[in-house]
Design a protein around this motif. Sequence first.
Motif, PDB file in Angstrom:
ATOM      1  N   HIS A   1       3.774   8.094   1.597  1.00 22.31           N
ATOM      2  CA  HIS A   1       2.474   8.177   0.934  1.00 22.31           C
ATOM      3  C   HIS A   1       1.812   6.815   0.976  1.00 22.31           C
ATOM      4  CE1 HIS A   1       0.010   8.814  -3.025  1.00 22.31           C
ATOM      5  NE2 HIS A   1      -0.734   8.999  -1.941  1.00 22.31           N
ATOM      6  N   ILE A   2       0.724   6.698   1.727  1.00 24.52           N
ATOM      7  CA  ILE A   2      -0.104   5.486   1.698  1.00 24.52           C
ATOM      8  C   ILE A   2      -1.099   5.671   0.564  1.00 24.52           C
ATOM      9  CG2 ILE A   2      -1.735   4.027   2.934  1.00 24.52           C
ATOM     10  CD1 ILE A   2      -0.474   4.887   5.532  1.00 24.52           C
ATOM     11  N   LEU A   3      -1.077   4.765  -0.390  1.00 22.35           N
ATOM     12  CA  LEU A   3      -1.874   4.892  -1.601  1.00 22.35           C
ATOM     13  C   LEU A   3      -3.373   4.787  -1.321  1.00 22.35           C
ATOM     14  CD1 LEU A   3       0.328   2.622  -3.893  1.00 22.35           C
ATOM     15  CD2 LEU A   3       0.236   5.131  -3.904  1.00 22.35           C
ATOM     16  N   PRO A   4      -4.208   5.345  -2.203  1.00 23.14           N
ATOM     17  CA  PRO A   4      -5.656   5.239  -2.024  1.00 23.14           C
ATOM     18  C   PRO A   4      -6.102   3.777  -1.941  1.00 23.14           C
ATOM     19  CG  PRO A   4      -5.140   6.858  -3.717  1.00 23.14           C
ATOM     20  CD  PRO A   4      -3.856   6.166  -3.385  1.00 23.14           C
ATOM     21  N   HIS A   5      -6.927   3.475  -0.943  1.00 22.12           N
ATOM     22  CA  HIS A   5      -7.444   2.128  -0.758  1.00 22.12           C
ATOM     23  C   HIS A   5      -8.662   2.190   0.155  1.00 22.12           C
ATOM     24  CE1 HIS A   5      -5.033   2.751   2.838  1.00 22.12           C
ATOM     25  NE2 HIS A   5      -5.690   1.744   3.412  1.00 22.12           N
TER      26      HIS A   5
ATOM     27  N   TRP B   1      -9.717  16.191   2.738  1.00 22.67           N
ATOM     28  CA  TRP B   1      -8.444  16.049   3.433  1.00 22.67           C
ATOM     29  C   TRP B   1      -8.534  16.681   4.820  1.00 22.67           C
ATOM     30  CZ3 TRP B   1      -4.200  13.411   1.754  1.00 22.67           C
ATOM     31  CH2 TRP B   1      -4.126  13.085   0.395  1.00 22.67           C
TER      32      TRP B   1
ATOM     33  N   LEU C   1       0.792  -1.230   0.000  1.00 27.54           N
ATOM     34  CA  LEU C   1       0.000   0.000   0.000  1.00 27.54           C
ATOM     35  C   LEU C   1       0.827   1.284   0.000  1.00 27.54           C
ATOM     36  CD1 LEU C   1      -2.962  -0.843   2.429  1.00 27.54           C
ATOM     37  CD2 LEU C   1      -2.955  -0.819  -0.070  1.00 27.54           C
TER      38      LEU C   1
ATOM     39  N   ASP D   1     -13.407   3.827   7.337  1.00 30.72           N
ATOM     40  CA  ASP D   1     -12.299   3.545   6.426  1.00 30.72           C
ATOM     41  C   ASP D   1     -12.684   2.607   5.288  1.00 30.72           C
ATOM     42  OD1 ASP D   1     -12.244   1.132   8.109  1.00 30.72           O
ATOM     43  OD2 ASP D   1     -10.265   0.762   7.244  1.00 30.72           O
TER      44      ASP D   1
ATOM     45  N   GLU E   1     -12.820   5.156   0.304  1.00 32.52           N
ATOM     46  CA  GLU E   1     -11.445   5.285  -0.170  1.00 32.52           C
ATOM     47  C   GLU E   1     -10.714   6.337   0.657  1.00 32.52           C
ATOM     48  OE1 GLU E   1     -10.207   5.436  -4.538  1.00 32.52           O
ATOM     49  OE2 GLU E   1      -9.727   7.478  -3.843  1.00 32.52           O
ATOM     50  N   HIS E   2      -9.500   6.013   1.072  1.00 29.62           N
ATOM     51  CA  HIS E   2      -8.702   6.968   1.833  1.00 29.62           C
ATOM     52  C   HIS E   2      -7.230   6.794   1.488  1.00 29.62           C
ATOM     53  CE1 HIS E   2      -8.983   3.285   4.248  1.00 29.62           C
ATOM     54  NE2 HIS E   2      -7.847   3.616   4.833  1.00 29.62           N
ATOM     55  N   GLU E   3      -6.479   7.852   1.740  1.00 32.89           N
ATOM     56  CA  GLU E   3      -5.033   7.823   1.532  1.00 32.89           C
ATOM     57  C   GLU E   3      -4.381   8.775   2.524  1.00 32.89           C
ATOM     58  OE1 GLU E   3      -3.325   9.690  -2.023  1.00 32.89           O
ATOM     59  OE2 GLU E   3      -5.296  10.590  -2.433  1.00 32.89           O
TER      60      GLU E   3
END
Length: 282
Positions: free
Chosen positions: A190-194, A224, A136, A237, A240-242
Amino acid sequence: MKKYIKYIQDSRDIARLLNGVESENLNNLFWYDLPLKYAVSWRGIFHIFNAHIFQRKRDAIAKNYDINTIYYSHREEDGINHPNPSVWYCTSLNSKPWFDDNDEITSILEQNAEIIISEYNKIDEYMKEHPDNVSLMGSGQWNGIFIFSTGREKQAIAYLCPKTLSILEKLPLCINFGFVLFSELVSDSHILPHSGSSNLRLRYHLGVRIPEPESAKIRVGNEWRFWHQGKAMAFDDSFEHEVLHQGEKSRVVLVIDVWHPSLSEEDIKILSHPVFATYGKL
């Protein structure tokens, strides 16, 4: 063979738990793309075994936690305006990305923030790579200290922060479908969108180490927000979140999953049964 027998036993145990229960939420609960009541029926078990043998699809995120799943179906839905959980989806819950009510859980976390932060400072050396770090992360490093991991008893390290553990155990923790951990992001991460695995829970974040408040932020749905030291936020959660951290110092939050407030006491009693912690996992 034993693991498949265990899966059938778990399915039938859930079928018995749901038998005669008239709950809108449980009647609208899906496991991947299958209505749960169908999935645990004999017809559903045959469907799942057939898919397991011939399709050979696997849940990649589950593998990060050393879990093999007997069934997998990817859900293609809009996670921005609607929930899009990867495993457990209750379609009748009151879903929204952010939960801004100044509720009891927020008050408990913020009133005890200094205690939690003090105990974290004594165990921060136990940080290790988060299971989802590889799959991720777009950049940087994601680390964690698990207090409760999904569907499992409290971790041994929990006893090194006894006051925090006592505070947590007063909350309606959703352990069968969630976890509790201290989560660290190093600089330039950076945690990717998931989307998360379940919308049966709400996720709370308590700011534990936020040295650069304007440098670390999280998006849930379209919005944000920034973390603040000693302050809590709540969100779903399954949207979608990042996460983006552009600061120079590590950011740490305490992550706590609790039962979704739209679930009834009866719903929670059934979903808290230990069988849900192992169902579908081989």
